[in-house]
Design a protein around this motif. Structure first.
Motif, mmCIF file in Angstrom:
data_model
loop_
_atom_site.group_PDB
_atom_site.id
_atom_site.type_symbol
_atom_site.label_atom_id
_atom_site.label_comp_id
_atom_site.label_asym_id
_atom_site.label_seq_id
_atom_site.Cartn_x
_atom_site.Cartn_y
_atom_site.Cartn_z
ATOM 1 N N ILE A 1 11.090 3.896 -8.295
ATOM 2 C CA ILE A 1 10.188 4.951 -7.805
ATOM 3 C C ILE A 1 10.978 5.996 -7.029
ATOM 4 C CG2 ILE A 1 8.285 5.439 -6.198
ATOM 5 C CD1 ILE A 1 7.142 2.690 -6.952
ATOM 6 N N ARG A 2 11.893 5.549 -6.170
ATOM 7 C CA ARG A 2 12.709 6.484 -5.385
ATOM 8 C C ARG A 2 13.554 7.383 -6.308
ATOM 9 N NH1 ARG A 2 13.869 5.734 0.112
ATOM 10 N NH2 ARG A 2 12.940 3.894 1.093
ATOM 11 N N LEU A 3 14.134 6.773 -7.339
ATOM 12 C CA LEU A 3 14.968 7.550 -8.251
ATOM 13 C C LEU A 3 14.148 8.626 -8.960
ATOM 14 C CD1 LEU A 3 17.170 4.709 -9.776
ATOM 15 C CD2 LEU A 3 18.037 6.740 -8.595
ATOM 16 N N LEU B 1 20.128 6.559 -1.423
ATOM 17 C CA LEU B 1 19.214 7.546 -2.000
ATOM 18 C C LEU B 1 18.662 8.481 -0.924
ATOM 19 C CD1 LEU B 1 17.292 5.405 -4.647
ATOM 20 C CD2 LEU B 1 19.023 7.163 -5.051
ATOM 21 N N ASP B 2 18.406 7.943 0.267
ATOM 22 C CA ASP B 2 17.982 8.809 1.370
ATOM 23 C C ASP B 2 19.097 9.795 1.736
ATOM 24 O OD1 ASP B 2 15.427 7.866 1.627
ATOM 25 O OD2 ASP B 2 15.913 6.414 3.198
ATOM 26 N N LEU B 3 20.344 9.314 1.721
ATOM 27 C CA LEU B 3 21.462 10.212 2.012
ATOM 28 C C LEU B 3 21.572 11.302 0.938
ATOM 29 C CD1 LEU B 3 24.166 7.670 3.227
ATOM 30 C CD2 LEU B 3 23.224 9.581 4.551
ATOM 31 N N ALA B 4 21.379 10.911 -0.323
ATOM 32 C CA ALA B 4 21.428 11.908 -1.393
ATOM 33 C C ALA B 4 20.341 12.956 -1.203
ATOM 34 C CB ALA B 4 21.260 11.218 -2.751
ATOM 35 N N THR B 5 19.147 12.511 -0.831
ATOM 36 C CA THR B 5 18.033 13.434 -0.601
ATOM 37 C C THR B 5 18.335 14.366 0.569
ATOM 38 O OG1 THR B 5 16.483 11.768 -1.418
ATOM 39 C CG2 THR B 5 15.556 13.579 -0.149
ATOM 40 N N LEU C 1 23.452 14.320 -13.956
ATOM 41 C CA LEU C 1 22.858 13.347 -13.037
ATOM 42 C C LEU C 1 21.432 13.008 -13.448
ATOM 43 C CD1 LEU C 1 23.975 14.353 -9.418
ATOM 44 C CD2 LEU C 1 24.437 12.201 -10.603
ATOM 45 N N ARG C 2 20.680 14.020 -13.801
ATOM 46 C CA ARG C 2 19.285 13.799 -14.184
ATOM 47 C C ARG C 2 19.190 12.956 -15.459
ATOM 48 N NH1 ARG C 2 15.264 18.534 -14.289
ATOM 49 N NH2 ARG C 2 13.864 16.764 -13.986
ATOM 50 N N GLU C 3 20.091 13.197 -16.395
ATOM 51 C CA GLU C 3 20.099 12.401 -17.623
ATOM 52 C C GLU C 3 20.388 10.938 -17.305
ATOM 53 O OE1 GLU C 3 22.885 14.197 -20.256
ATOM 54 O OE2 GLU C 3 21.550 15.844 -20.831
ATOM 55 N N HIS C 4 21.316 10.712 -16.369
ATOM 56 C CA HIS C 4 21.642 9.341 -15.971
ATOM 57 C C HIS C 4 20.440 8.681 -15.284
ATOM 58 C CE1 HIS C 4 25.111 6.579 -14.424
ATOM 59 N NE2 HIS C 4 24.150 5.912 -15.042
ATOM 60 N N ILE C 5 19.742 9.429 -14.436
ATOM 61 C CA ILE C 5 18.550 8.891 -13.768
ATOM 62 C C ILE C 5 17.501 8.511 -14.808
ATOM 63 C CG2 ILE C 5 16.597 9.450 -12.277
ATOM 64 C CD1 ILE C 5 18.489 11.190 -10.626
ATOM 65 N N HIS C 6 17.269 9.370 -15.794
ATOM 66 C CA HIS C 6 16.276 9.081 -16.826
ATOM 67 C C HIS C 6 16.631 7.799 -17.572
ATOM 68 C CE1 HIS C 6 15.250 13.651 -16.991
ATOM 69 N NE2 HIS C 6 14.769 13.048 -15.910
ATOM 70 N N GLU C 7 17.930 7.617 -17.797
ATOM 71 C CA GLU C 7 18.380 6.432 -18.532
ATOM 72 C C GLU C 7 18.088 5.151 -17.739
ATOM 73 O OE1 GLU C 7 22.545 4.167 -19.594
ATOM 74 O OE2 GLU C 7 22.588 6.311 -19.134
ATOM 75 N N ALA D 1 0.834 -1.206 0.000
ATOM 76 C CA ALA D 1 0.000 0.000 0.000
ATOM 77 C C ALA D 1 0.867 1.254 0.000
ATOM 78 C CB ALA D 1 -0.927 0.004 1.211
ATOM 79 N N TYR D 2 1.977 1.230 0.722
ATOM 80 C CA TYR D 2 2.888 2.375 0.764
ATOM 81 C C TYR D 2 3.409 2.703 -0.629
ATOM 82 C CZ TYR D 2 7.098 5.093 1.907
ATOM 83 O OH TYR D 2 8.074 6.058 1.959
ATOM 84 N N TRP D 3 3.777 1.651 -1.387
ATOM 85 C CA TRP D 3 4.369 1.909 -2.701
ATOM 86 C C TRP D 3 3.337 2.243 -3.764
ATOM 87 C CZ3 TRP D 3 8.853 3.668 -2.930
ATOM 88 C CH2 TRP D 3 9.821 3.287 -2.008
ATOM 89 N N THR D 4 2.049 2.114 -3.442
ATOM 90 C CA THR D 4 1.019 2.633 -4.344
ATOM 91 C C THR D 4 0.626 4.057 -3.955
ATOM 92 O OG1 THR D 4 -0.789 1.730 -3.011
ATOM 93 C CG2 THR D 4 0.093 0.332 -4.774
ATOM 94 N N GLY D 5 1.195 4.565 -2.864
ATOM 95 C CA GLY D 5 0.889 5.916 -2.420
ATOM 96 C C GLY D 5 -0.297 6.020 -1.494
#
Length: 437
Positions: free
Chosen positions: A393-395, A359-363, A416-422, A231-235
């Motif tokens: 989903i996190r990315l 990813l939490d550390l990056a955020t 970085l954003r281009e790499h995430i999209h890839e 349920a968490y991952w469906t929002g």
């Protein structure tokens, strides 16, 4: 030699050939004794011709189970020289009789009941092997390739379900339902890792049903934790919190392992995501209290809740609560998760948990204005080949955060954003599957 028309009729009613009937008996003997008798169509033919009237005990029991009867007499089987007695035994309870024959009928009825009660298609060794297989799969699920595990999970589930269609003692049936529940839980994890929520929900409901039939509170509590996770991952954060709270009702008590800490951590994370920071912090504190008194989990690996995983959940929760103080606490918690996982055995190291913590550390670093630190943490994750659906989903969420920040137009951030999209365009098929975070 008199033909056994009773057995022939039962076989034809099932629409089996003699070879198919022999295969059914072989499978039943193998399941009950661990021994493959390698019977063939000729053996069934000899039984039907009357050349064999009283096979050995294991074979008689297997025939009773395969043809779903309560006694050998109902199969037309009898010791040599006792054909008349076999047919009269079937009618003894209803035919008029004197006292002696009445006593015989009552005695035969008791013997028939005893045989029926003793008939089972499993034994202690079979259940012990299933237990060992489930424990191994639960441990391997954290670090082994999904493609190697899925066929075995499916095969074991099929074997357990087939046995449940037969007859066992009540305690053995409950044991099989517990095994079916844990195996369905593994199937649910596979579906959620691949991003297929409907399948995951179906598997989870099966776990709940198995837990109800087996009267197994810990399995039921774990099922609720998984439903909360989905349920968490469906929002749907409210439902996620409610399911975790409901699971706590089954998770507390002696020998409950870490399930209470897990459920409270899930509740805290869902509450924080839903905007109730105060309640989230309270549940988070309770989760760490529960950890201090937790006993050993019934199963390891994906069904357990190691300390490193709890710190990863803690970091996510504190980030969602927000504020400078909580962001700094989140950095400490996520770093603690990374340290514990890196210090642990390689076979217990969850790449998904490590990705989530990084990813939490990056955020957190982005929230603190430390763009370089965020880039370092993100680069650690972007070097992986594939991800679970939840890491994808996190990315994407992190990409949205970066895109709305003050550094969105700088060259490093654009790269970085281009790499995430890839990487997020890849299918959610993982080489090292882990539970969605």
């Amino acid at each position: 030699m008199m033909a056994n028309e009773t057995l022939r009729g039962l076989r034809r009613k099932q629409r089996w050939t003699q070879a198919q009937a022999a295969q059914q008996v072989c499978a039943q003997v193998l399941a009950a004794t661990g021994r493959d008798p390698e019977l063939d169509a000729n053996w069934i033919s000899r039984l039907e011709r009357g050349a064999i009237t009283w096979p050995s005990g294991d074979y008689r029991t297997a025939l009773c189970v395969v043809f779903q009867v309560g006694s050998e007499a109902e199969l037309g089987l009898h010791p040599k020289g006792d054909a008349a007695g076999a047919s009269s035994a079937q009618d003894a309870s209803s035919a008029p009789a004197d006292d002696a024959s009445s006593l015989y009928a009552d005695t035969e009825l008791s013997a028939r009941l005893a045989r029926h009660a003793a008939a089972t298609n499993v034994n202690g060794l079979v259940l012990e092997q299933f237990d060992a297989d489930v424990e191994r799969l639960a441990r391997d699920f954290v670090s082994r390739p999904l493609t190697l595990l899925v066929p075995e999970i499916r095969g074991l589930r099929t074997d357990v379900f087939r046995l449940l269609e037969g007859r066992q003692h009540p305690g053995q049936t409950r044991h099989l339902y517990v095994l079916a529940g844990w195996l369905s839980g593994l199937a649910a994890h596979v579906s959620l890792d691949l991003g297929h929520q409907p399948s995951a929900s179906t598997h989870a409901r099966t776990v709940v049903q198995c837990a109800e039939v087996a009267e197994h509170p810990r399995l039921r509590a774990w099922a609720r934790s998984f439903q909360s996770l989905a349920a968490y991952w469906t929002g749907d954060y409210r439902q996620a919190a409610d399911l975790a709270r409901a699971g706590c009702e089954d998770g507390r008590g002696p020998s409950s392992g870490t399930i209470t800490a897990r459920l409270l951590s899930l509740e805290a994370r869902a509450l924080a995501a839903g905007g109730d920071g105060r309640s989230a912090l309270r549940s988070l504190a309770l989760a760490h209290e529960a950890r201090s008194s937790a006993e050993r989990d019934e199963l390891p690996g994906v069904f357990a809740f190691p300390e490193a995983k709890q710190w990863a959940y803690t970091g996510t929760t504190l980030l969602a609560v927000g504020g400078d103080e909580q962001v700094q606490r989140a950095i400490v918690a996520s770093n603690r998760a990374v340290e514990l996982y890196q210090a642990g055995a390689e076979g217990d190291r969850s790449s998904g948990d490590l990705h989530a913590a990084h990813l939490d550390l990056a955020t957190a670093y982005l929230a603190s204005g430390e763009v370089e630190g965020a880039g370092t943490e993100l680069a650690t994750v972007l070097g992986a080949d594939q991800y679970t659906a939840s890491i994808t989903i996190r990315l994407r969420k992190l990409d949205t955060l970066i895109g709305s920040g003050p550094y969105r137009d700088s060259r490093p951030v654009v790269d970085l954003r281009e790499h995430i999209h890839e990487v997020t365009a890849r299918p959610a098929l993982v080489s090292t599957p882990t539970e969605p975070r």
